[in-house]
Design a protein around this motif. Structure first.
Motif, PDB file in Angstrom:
ATOM      1  N   GLU A  38       0.729  -1.193   0.045  1.00 34.57           N
ATOM      2  CA  GLU A  38       0.005  -0.212  -0.189  1.00 34.57           C
ATOM      3  C   GLU A  38       0.805   1.167   0.006  1.00 34.57           C
ATOM      4  OE1 GLU A  38      -2.559  -0.840   3.398  1.00 34.57           O
ATOM      5  OE2 GLU A  38      -3.568  -2.112   2.316  1.00 34.57           O
ATOM      6  N   ALA A  39       1.920   1.414   0.530  1.00 37.18           N
ATOM      7  CA  ALA A  39       2.852   2.459   0.692  1.00 37.18           C
ATOM      8  C   ALA A  39       4.049   2.408  -0.864  1.00 37.18           C
ATOM      9  CB  ALA A  39       3.919   2.346   1.811  1.00 37.18           C
ATOM     10  N   SER A  40       3.659   1.671  -1.743  1.00 29.17           N
ATOM     11  CA  SER A  40       4.392   1.822  -2.792  1.00 29.17           C
ATOM     12  C   SER A  40       4.022   3.065  -3.630  1.00 29.17           C
ATOM     13  CB  SER A  40       3.840   0.470  -3.867  1.00 29.17           C
ATOM     14  OG  SER A  40       4.678   0.793  -5.076  1.00 29.17           O
ATOM     15  N   VAL A  41       5.108   3.586  -4.141  1.00 35.06           N
ATOM     16  CA  VAL A  41       4.940   4.987  -4.591  1.00 35.06           C
ATOM     17  C   VAL A  41       5.021   4.803  -6.403  1.00 35.06           C
ATOM     18  CG1 VAL A  41       6.162   6.185  -2.753  1.00 35.06           C
ATOM     19  CG2 VAL A  41       7.455   5.275  -4.641  1.00 35.06           C
ATOM     20  N   ASN A  42       4.731   3.464  -6.809  1.00 36.26           N
ATOM     21  CA  ASN A  42       4.782   3.350  -8.195  1.00 36.26           C
ATOM     22  C   ASN A  42       3.748   3.705  -8.799  1.00 36.26           C
ATOM     23  OD1 ASN A  42       4.734   1.984 -10.591  1.00 36.26           O
ATOM     24  ND2 ASN A  42       6.095   0.387  -9.838  1.00 36.26           N
ATOM     25  N   SER A  43       3.404   4.516  -9.814  1.00 39.05           N
ATOM     26  CA  SER A  43       2.336   5.109 -10.440  1.00 39.05           C
ATOM     27  C   SER A  43       1.647   3.905 -11.212  1.00 39.05           C
ATOM     28  CB  SER A  43       2.563   6.342 -11.149  1.00 39.05           C
ATOM     29  OG  SER A  43       3.629   5.942 -12.183  1.00 39.05           O
ATOM     30  N   ASN A  44       2.319   2.955 -11.504  1.00 35.69           N
ATOM     31  CA  ASN A  44       1.883   1.705 -12.169  1.00 35.69           C
ATOM     32  C   ASN A  44       1.017   0.740 -11.475  1.00 35.69           C
ATOM     33  OD1 ASN A  44       3.189   2.689 -14.668  1.00 35.69           O
ATOM     34  ND2 ASN A  44       4.918   1.846 -14.073  1.00 35.69           N
TER      35      ASN A  44
END
Length: 80
Positions: free
Chosen positions: A47-53
C-alpha cells in the motif's frame, strides 16, 4: 459440459482501467478476507508503494456461490 468466460467479460461490471497502450498488464482480484490474511507488513509495503503503475481498489464482486450476493474484494493492478 460447461465453459469458462474470459475474465474481461465476467468482471466487465467493474470498469477496470485497462490501458491498451501498455505492454504488460497484471490484475489480481482477491477477496478482502484473503487480502487481510496477509501479514500487516506485506500489506503496508504494498500500500505504501509509490509506483504510479500500481493501484489497489476496493470493489464489490458477485459471489461465486450466489451471484445475487456481493462480496468485498481488492482489485490490484499493475500496468507498464
Amino acid at each position: 459440459m460447461w465453459t469458462i468466460e474470459h475474465p474481461n467479460k465476467t468482471f466487465s461490471y467493474l470498469n477496470i482501467n485497462y490501458q491498451a497502450n501498455k505492454t504488460l498488464r497484471l490484475f489480481a482480484l482477491i477477496r478482502e478476507a484473503k487480502y487481510y490474511s496477509f501479514s500487516s507488513e506485506d500489506r503496508a509495503r504494498l500500500e505504501a508503494s509509490v509506483n504510479s503503475n500500481l493501484s489497489i481498489k476496493n470493489v464489490q464482486i458477485k459471489s461465486p456461490d450466489n451471484p445475487v450476493k456481493q462480496v468485498s474484494a481488492k482489485l490490484i493492478s499493475y500496468q507498464i
